[in-house]
Design a protein around this motif. Structure first.
Motif, PDB file in Angstrom:
ATOM      1  N   GLN A 145       0.823  -1.206   0.000  1.00 47.26           N
ATOM      2  CA  GLN A 145       0.000   0.000   0.000  1.00 47.26           C
ATOM      3  C   GLN A 145       0.861   1.261   0.000  1.00 47.26           C
ATOM      4  O   GLN A 145       0.521   2.261  -0.651  1.00 47.26           O
ATOM      5  CB  GLN A 145      -0.937  -0.011   1.209  1.00 47.26           C
ATOM      6  N   GLU A 146       1.991   1.223   0.692  1.00 40.35           N
ATOM      7  CA  GLU A 146       2.907   2.363   0.660  1.00 40.35           C
ATOM      8  C   GLU A 146       3.480   2.560  -0.740  1.00 40.35           C
ATOM      9  O   GLU A 146       3.651   3.695  -1.201  1.00 40.35           O
ATOM     10  CB  GLU A 146       4.033   2.156   1.673  1.00 40.35           C
ATOM     11  N   THR A 180      -4.994  -0.803  -9.332  1.00 39.36           N
ATOM     12  CA  THR A 180      -4.597   0.205  -8.337  1.00 39.36           C
ATOM     13  C   THR A 180      -4.641   1.640  -8.851  1.00 39.36           C
ATOM     14  O   THR A 180      -4.639   2.576  -8.055  1.00 39.36           O
ATOM     15  CB  THR A 180      -3.169  -0.079  -7.853  1.00 39.36           C
ATOM     16  N   GLY A 246      -3.749  -5.849   1.112  1.00 32.12           N
ATOM     17  CA  GLY A 246      -4.745  -4.855   0.736  1.00 32.12           C
ATOM     18  C   GLY A 246      -5.260  -4.938  -0.673  1.00 32.12           C
ATOM     19  O   GLY A 246      -5.977  -4.042  -1.126  1.00 32.12           O
TER      20      GLY A 246
END
Length: 327
Positions: A145-146, A180, A246
């Motif tokens: 996610q980062e 994403t 995630g």
């Protein structure tokens, strides 16, 4: 006027006809009466060849004589074509990765000289190999996610590597971008080692690799952010799954199957499938395959056929949306 056959003549003709009809059944009952050739859709070495030699080994354990025939030219197309033109007697089989089976129909400017869904007989899914999402250790992120947030803040500035246009790492990268919303630049290389080296050196910030790349992760040369496996890998228990990272339901990775020519008799297909399934269920085989990152799956022919149809639909959508073209 033509005379009717005498009773004795008719009996002889009937016996001959029945004997001809019985030949295929007799041949099936005596199978295998000669060596079985497994044509492999890659050159020797690598995961597809590993799967083929694993199949050869487990069949040899139950009495088959097996010859492994590697034909990697044209991305495996010639291997598949050779099997589609073979007699459906079980003596010529195919072990292939996904590309010439479900991807090339949508990817190549000229379709392959076969339709894998029609011209092959699915026998068994053999294995899956998880994909590992890797990042250069200089990129200041520790989680997937980062990295997604980092990439979104730098649209078009980060490269991702693959082993070539249209292959699974490339398509997985494009699926990742679609899922994403990140804007990464695809940089194709000629091999998996070259694509991995690009991440290590920083030529590419990101990329998807097979589990053998975990050796570089353990050496600190790359950072592993997530794996597409259903559960954490035993040789990298600290690397989360995509669900945990995630991206629930995100699928990627290579898979391998066993096929024969179209129109193979079902009893013959079922026998080969059962012999392979029994072999792949042996503890020593499972342990050895797991060490190399393979999840063994001995499916039914019907399950493999359904998987093929699903994969054709799934990857053709990615190819169309990403406008991927092979020259």
């Amino acid at each position: 006027m033509r005379k009717p056959c005498a009773p004795i003549q008719f009996a002889v003709l009937l016996a001959a006809a029945l004997s001809l009809q019985a030949l295929p059944a007799a041949a099936q009952a005596n199978f295998p009466g000669k060596p079985v050739r497994i044509i492999v859709a890659t050159a020797a070495g690598g995961p597809t060849d590993y799967n083929a030699r694993l199949v050869a080994e487990v069949l040899q354990r139950v009495g088959y004589q097996v010859v492994v025939d590697n034909r990697g030219a044209a991305g495996g197309v010639l291997a598949v074509q050779a099997v589609t033109k073979s007699a459906p007697d079980g003596y010529t089989l195919l072990v292939s990765h996904a590309s010439p089976i479900v991807i090339f129909q949508s990817l190549l400017p000229e379709k392959p000289p076969y339709d894998a869904l029609k011209d092959l007989t699915p026998i068994s899914h053999l294995s899956n190999v998880a994909t590992i999402a890797l990042v250069n250790p200089e990129v200041p992120v520790k989680t997937l996610q980062e990295f997604i947030a980092y990439a979104k803040a730098r649209p078009g500035q980060l490269n991702y590597s693959s082993t070539g246009t249209g292959n699974m790492p490339h398509l997985t990268g494009e699926r990742f971008k679609m899922r994403t919303g990140v804007d990464l630049v695809h940089v194709p290389y000629n091999s998996a080692p070259q694509a991995l080296t690009a991440i290590i050196t920083g030529e590419a910030a990101f990329g998807f690799q097979s589990p053998d790349s975990l050796e570089q992760y353990k050496a600190g040369k790359v950072r592993a952010l997530a794996t597409s496996a259903k559960k954490r890998l035993s040789n990298a228990p600290d690397v989360p799954t995509m669900d945990e990272a995630g991206l629930p339901g995100f699928t990627s990775g290579a898979w391998y199957g066993l096929y024969g020519p179209a129109n193979m008799p079902k009893p013959l297909v079922d026998k080969i499938q059962a012999d392979v399934a029994k072999g792949l269920a042996q503890p020593d085989v499972i342990e050895r395959a797991t060490k190399f990152g393979f999840e063994l799956i001995a499916s039914t022919p019907e399950q493999l056929a359904a998987h093929m149809r699903s994969e054709v639909k799934s990857w053709s959508g990615v190819i169309e949306a990403a406008k991927i073209q092979m020259k």
